[in-house]
Structure formats: structure tokens, C-alpha cells
Design an enzyme around this catalytic site. Structure first.
Site, short mmCIF file in Angstrom:
data_model
loop_
_atom_site.label_atom_id
_atom_site.label_comp_id
_atom_site.label_asym_id
_atom_site.label_seq_id
_atom_site.Cartn_x
_atom_site.Cartn_y
_atom_site.Cartn_z
N ILE A 157 0.68 -1.06 -0.03
CA ILE A 157 0.16 0.00 0.05
C ILE A 157 0.77 0.92 0.25
CG2 ILE A 157 -1.50 1.46 1.05
CD1 ILE A 157 -2.62 -2.05 -0.16
N ASP A 240 -8.73 3.89 -13.51
CA ASP A 240 -8.41 4.44 -15.11
C ASP A 240 -8.22 5.62 -14.80
OD1 ASP A 240 -10.35 2.06 -15.65
OD2 ASP A 240 -12.41 3.13 -16.03
N ARG A 268 31.04 14.12 -22.72
CA ARG A 268 31.86 12.49 -23.06
C ARG A 268 32.35 12.69 -24.87
NH1 ARG A 268 35.53 9.32 -20.44
NH2 ARG A 268 35.40 6.38 -21.31
N GLY A 340 30.31 2.88 -18.91
CA GLY A 340 30.64 2.61 -17.24
C GLY A 340 29.86 3.36 -16.01
N GLU A 363 -0.63 -0.88 -9.98
CA GLU A 363 -2.20 0.06 -10.92
C GLU A 363 -1.95 -1.16 -12.11
OE1 GLU A 363 -3.21 3.89 -10.15
OE2 GLU A 363 -1.52 4.16 -9.26
N GLY A 364 -1.96 -2.58 -11.87
CA GLY A 364 -1.85 -3.02 -13.45
C GLY A 364 -0.52 -3.40 -13.53
N THR A 365 -0.39 -4.55 -13.74
CA THR A 365 0.56 -4.70 -14.87
C THR A 365 0.98 -4.64 -16.19
OG1 THR A 365 0.47 -7.17 -14.93
CG2 THR A 365 1.41 -6.69 -13.24
N GLU A 367 0.20 -7.00 -18.19
CA GLU A 367 -0.31 -8.08 -18.72
C GLU A 367 -1.63 -7.90 -18.80
OE1 GLU A 367 2.77 -8.50 -16.62
OE2 GLU A 367 3.46 -9.18 -18.97
N1 CAA Z 1 -15.22 0.72 -14.47
C1 CAA Z 1 -16.66 0.67 -15.01
N2 CAA Z 1 -16.46 -0.51 -14.17
C2 CAA Z 1 -15.91 -1.55 -14.78
C3 CAA Z 1 -14.26 -1.38 -15.29
C4 CAA Z 1 -14.44 0.03 -15.03
N3 CAA Z 1 -12.90 0.21 -15.60
N4 CAA Z 1 -13.57 -2.36 -15.64
C5 CAA Z 1 -14.36 -3.78 -15.29
N5 CAA Z 1 -15.56 -3.04 -15.11
C6 CAA Z 1 -17.04 -4.05 -14.55
C7 CAA Z 1 -17.74 -4.63 -15.32
O1 CAA Z 1 -18.24 -4.47 -16.52
C8 CAA Z 1 -18.41 -5.94 -14.37
O2 CAA Z 1 -18.99 -5.18 -14.59
P1 CAA Z 1 -20.89 -6.69 -14.50
O3 CAA Z 1 -20.29 -7.89 -14.47
O4 CAA Z 1 -21.75 -5.48 -14.16
O5 CAA Z 1 -20.84 -6.74 -16.28
C9 CAA Z 1 -17.25 -6.36 -13.36
O6 CAA Z 1 -16.48 -4.78 -13.67
C10 CAA Z 1 -16.13 -7.25 -13.77
O7 CAA Z 1 -15.76 -7.09 -14.66
P2 CAA Z 1 -14.53 -8.30 -15.42
O8 CAA Z 1 -15.04 -9.14 -15.20
O9 CAA Z 1 -13.66 -7.64 -16.60
O10 CAA Z 1 -13.66 -8.52 -14.08
P3 CAA Z 1 -11.85 -8.68 -13.98
O11 CAA Z 1 -12.53 -9.89 -12.92
O12 CAA Z 1 -12.31 -10.27 -15.11
O13 CAA Z 1 -11.04 -8.40 -13.57
C11 CAA Z 1 -9.17 -6.98 -14.33
C12 CAA Z 1 -10.53 -7.42 -14.42
C13 CAA Z 1 -9.20 -5.76 -15.11
C14 CAA Z 1 -8.07 -7.79 -14.39
C15 CAA Z 1 -9.00 -6.47 -12.75
O14 CAA Z 1 -9.22 -7.29 -11.88
C16 CAA Z 1 -7.99 -5.88 -12.57
O15 CAA Z 1 -7.57 -4.50 -12.75
N6 CAA Z 1 -6.55 -6.05 -11.62
C17 CAA Z 1 -5.35 -5.27 -11.80
C18 CAA Z 1 -5.12 -4.38 -10.55
C19 CAA Z 1 -5.15 -3.58 -10.23
O16 CAA Z 1 -4.78 -2.96 -11.36
N7 CAA Z 1 -4.56 -3.09 -9.14
C20 CAA Z 1 -3.14 -2.09 -9.06
C21 CAA Z 1 -3.51 -1.53 -7.42
S1 CAA Z 1 -3.09 -0.29 -6.94
C22 CAA Z 1 -2.02 -0.19 -6.96
O17 CAA Z 1 -1.15 -0.30 -6.90
C23 CAA Z 1 -1.55 1.34 -6.64
C24 CAA Z 1 -0.24 2.06 -6.16
O18 CAA Z 1 0.73 1.21 -5.49
C25 CAA Z 1 0.49 2.48 -6.01
#
Ligand code: CAA
Length: 380
Positions: A157, A240, A268, A340, A363-365, A367
Site C-alpha cells: 500500500i 482508469d 563525454r 560505465g 496499478e495493473g501489470t 499483462e
Molecule cells: N469501470 C467500471 N466498471 C468496470 C470497469 C471499469 N473500468 N472494469 C470492469 N468493470 C466492471 C465490469 O463491467 C463488470 O461488471 P458487470 O459484471 O456488471 O458487467 C465487473 O466490473 C467485472 O469486470 P471483469 O469481468 O472485467 O472483472 P475481472 O475479475 O475479470 O477483472 C481486471 C478485470 C481488469 C483483470 C481487474 O481485476 C484488474 O484491473 N486487475 C488489476 C488490479 C490492479 O490494477 N491493481 C493495482 C492496485 S493499486 C496500486 O498498484 C497502487 C500503487 O501501489 C501505486
């Protein structure tokens, strides 16, 4: 299509560039080496209203747009990547969801002092078994009267060790999967909120992160952010915006590496002439500058779409994917230009390589970004 920035956007960019040059760049290496929290840098961000850039002035923020925000994060990260992500967490991952989903009462308590920079917020989504698979939340919140009792843990966190409040994601109904997730606003002074010491990391060492344990932590039901069961949507829509911040951070790190490589290529000499006169170096510099520009265009497009209220999930992921992988390539090339000396702790080139690496993970790999992008393509 207009690529010109407005006067306000240029002013913010200039102000942040000066702050980075005067206050952040001179301290960034020391903060990295000593793993010190960048206290003076964060204080400056607060003084200049940079901790609530896109929050309306009436709610304590600067009342600017997300293009300003992306430009600001780039400049701050150019000076210090750790300070850049602290700024990004408070703005994108904390203030933004409170602004979007909070009640008026919640905004008074949990937004105004944070947008003003008097307090800091963090975002608790990641768990030991719920990283990329964010819906697999194990932290559980059980309703008891008009309170919830929360048990579980979060890790990685960012800003956790310093935060005054957290946007905390919990499972309130495990049978419902992602529709059983609920977000809460929780002051970190709450009994049962237990932080561990800061994590030891490869880069962004001054941006402290930690594991947090929740032990029978009681939180009033009025602290639910959004609606019960809608926490996953709060998390995803917040990310997002957050991914725009990380894309901008990656661009700032890449620019630091590129600008230092450019300067070094003037100083250099090899084989009787400055490095810049060798075509091998010129081509590297040309590739770096082109990729930085491409990443910025993707990032500003996503920010503009956010400003226009358009769904920007795929565009934010494209920006974050490209900018973070670009930062990996550019920082490595910049190190190579330094030879170097690039491998030495006497220069910043090696720090930029280490700082850039995390942008491909948090914030999401990369992948996960490809999953988000391809899901939007296949929907069409
Ligand atoms: N906005 C609104 N709703 C959304 C959305 C979005 N961007 N993305 C998905 N949803 C909704 C979908 O519409 C769906 O709703 P319904 O069931 O009503 O249709 C629901 O959420 C589930 O969506 P998915 O089936 O796509 O969900 P999933 O379980 O397959 O996961 C994923 C999708 C994209 C893999 C997601 O799990 C993800 O983004 N994972 C990565 C997590 C991440 O980024 N973590 C970072 C942590 S924070 C951090 O890193 C902070 C730091 O240190 C600086």
C-alpha cells in the site's frame, strides 16, 4: 485536432518544472539512498495545491483539469519518481473516488483536508492473494448493527505508512464474487488498523509502502464509499484514472534519463569527438525522444477523455502500457549512453532504470493492461 496546450496548462507545467528542478532533483538521489520520506517535496506539493489538482476549489483542490494533472505528474516525476507516485496516489487513487462516489458529509471529512494537502490518503485494494486478480478479495467486512467488523490484510500500500485515511476494499458477500465487494473510508487511527514497517524495494525507495493488518476493526456503515456491493466498480473506475498518473510518472522518469543522456553526450568524448557526434548515439537519442513523445500523446488523450467524461478504460491502459514499457527501454538506453558511469551510483542513470521498472507492475501489470485493451477491442 489541437495539440496546443492552454495558457493554464502551460503555467502548471512551468510551475512544476521549476519545482522539480529546484526542490526535487537536488534531493532525489539522497532520498533514494537513505530511503527517506521526501518530506520537503510533499510539503511543497501541498503548498502549490498539487495534492488535489482536479478537485474543485470549493472542495479544497486546485480546480484544474486532468490534462493539467498529467502534465504536473510528468514534471514532478522528472525531478523525483518517488514524489511523483505519492502525488499520484493522493490525487488519483484517493481524492478521485471520494470526489466521485462520496456523500457531501464524506467529502467534508475525507476529501477537503486531503485535497488541501493537510492530510494524505491511500488506496487499499491489493492483498497477498489478490494482486492482478483484484476481485479475489479476502479481507472480510461483517455487518454488526450499524457497524462493520473488518478482518484481513492489504499489502504494497503506497503511502500506507504515512496516510491519514484509506479507501479500503473488502468482501461483504463472498458468494457474490466481484459484486460482493464494498469500499469503505477508514481513518488510519481506527483501532485494529495495524501498519507494518515500510517495504524494502528495488526503486522508488522514498515512496513508502507497507502491509496493513485489520484486526476486528469496527467501521460505521456511514463510511461505505458508494453502495454496498459496488466496490469493484469503484476500484476499476478509479484505476482508469490512476493509470493516467502512472503513465505520466513513467514519462517523467524517461525524460529525466533522456535529458541526462543528452547532456552527457555533449560532455563525454570518445575516438576524438563528443559522443553526440557518433551516429550510434544520435540514433539512440532519436528513438528515446520519439518514444517519449508518443507516450505523452497517448497519455494526454486519455486525460482529455477523462475531462470530457468519456469512458477511457482502454485509452488509459494503452497509455500506461506503452509509457511504462517505453520508460524501461529509454532508461536502459540512457544508462548505455553513459557507459560505465551509467552503472555507477555517482550518477542518476541507474536510479532511473530502477524507478522505471515498477511502472510496468503497479496499478495493473502490463499483462493486465493488455487484458483491458483486448477486452475493449473484442467488445466492438
Ligand atoms: N469501470 C467500471 N466498471 C468496470 C470497469 C471499469 N473500468 N472494469 C470492469 N468493470 C466492471 C465490469 O463491467 C463488470 O461488471 P458487470 O459484471 O456488471 O458487467 C465487473 O466490473 C467485472 O469486470 P471483469 O469481468 O472485467 O472483472 P475481472 O475479475 O475479470 O477483472 C481486471 C478485470 C481488469 C483483470 C481487474 O481485476 C484488474 O484491473 N486487475 C488489476 C488490479 C490492479 O490494477 N491493481 C493495482 C492496485 S493499486 C496500486 O498498484 C497502487 C500503487 O501501489 C501505486
Amino acid at each position: 485536432m489541437d495539440f496546443e496546450l492552454t495558457e493554464v496548462q502551460r503555467d502548471i507545467q512551468k510551475m512544476c518544472r521549476e519545482l522539480a528542478k529546484k526542490e526535487l532533483q537536488p534531493n532525489a538521489r539522497k532520498w533514494d539512498e537513505t530511503h527517506a520520506w521526501p518530506e520537503s517535496g510533499v510539503k511543497k506539493l501541498a503548498e502549490l495545491s498539487l495534492l488535489g489538482v482536479a478537485v474543485p476549489e470549493a472542495l479544497g483542490g486546485a480546480g484544474l483539469d486532468n490534462v493539467c494533472y498529467a502534465l504536473a505528474i510528468e514534471e514532478i516525476s522528472r525531478g523525483c519518481a518517488s514524489t511523483g507516485v505519492i502525488m499520484s496516489v493522493n490525487n488519483s487513487l484517493y481524492c478521485d473516488p471520494v470526489m466521485k462516489f462520496g456523500t457531501d458529509e464524506q467529502k467534508r471529512e475525507f476529501l477537503v483536508p486531503y485535497a488541501r494537502g493537510e492530510k494524505l490518503g491511500c488506496f487499499g485494494l491489493t492483498e497477498p492473494e489478490a494482486g492482478s486478480d483484484a476481485a479475489a478479495q479476502k479481507t472480510i467486512a461483517v455487518k454488526k448493527g450499524d457497524e462493520y467488523v473488518i478482518n484481513g490484510s492489504k499489502n504494497w500500500i503506497t503511502v500506507g505508512p504515512k496516510a491519514d485515511s484509506i479507501v479500503l476494499f473488502t468482501m461483504t458477500d463472498p458468494a457474490k464474487g466481484n459484486k460482493g465487494i464494498t469500499a469503505f473510508l477508514v481513518p488510519t487511527s481506527t483501532k485494529g488498523f495495524n501498519r507494518q514497517p515500510p517495504d524494502k524495494k528495488m526503486g522508488i525507495s522514498a515512496a513508502w509502502s507497507c502491509t496493513i493488518y485489520f484486526e476486528d476493526m469496527r467501521v460505521p456503515a456511514k463510511n461505505i464509499l458508494g453502495k454496498e456491493g459496488e466496490g469493484f466498480k469503484v476500484a476499476m473506475s478509479t484505476l482508469d484514472g490512476g493509470r493516467i498518473g502512472i503513465a505520466a510518472q513513467a514519462i517523467g522518469i524517461a525524460r529525466a534519463a533522456y535529458e541526462e543522456a543528452l547532456a552527457y553526450s555533449n560532455e563525454r568524448k570518445t575516438f576524438g569527438k563528443p559522443l553526440r557526434d557518433h551516429q550510434a548515439i544520435q540514433f539512440m537519442l532519436a528513438d528515446m525522444a520519439t518514444e517519449i513523445d508518443a507516450a505523452r500523446l497517448l497519455t494526454l488523450r486519455a486525460a482529455l477523455m477523462k475531462d470530457r467524461g468519456a469512458r477511457h478504460s482502454a485509452e488509459s491502459s494503452m497509455a500506461k502500457l506503452y509509457a511504462s514499457e517505453m520508460a524501461g527501454r529509454v532508461t536502459n538506453k540512457a544508462l548505455q549512453v553513459h557507459g560505465g558511469m551509467g552503472y555507477s551510483k555517482e550518477m542518476d542513470a541507474e536510479r532511473h532504470v530502477r524507478d522505471a521498472r515498477i511502472t510496468e507492475i503497479y496499478e495493473g501489470t502490463s499483462e493486465i493492461q493488455r487484458i483491458v485493451i483486448s477486452a475493449s477491442l473484442l467488445k466492438e
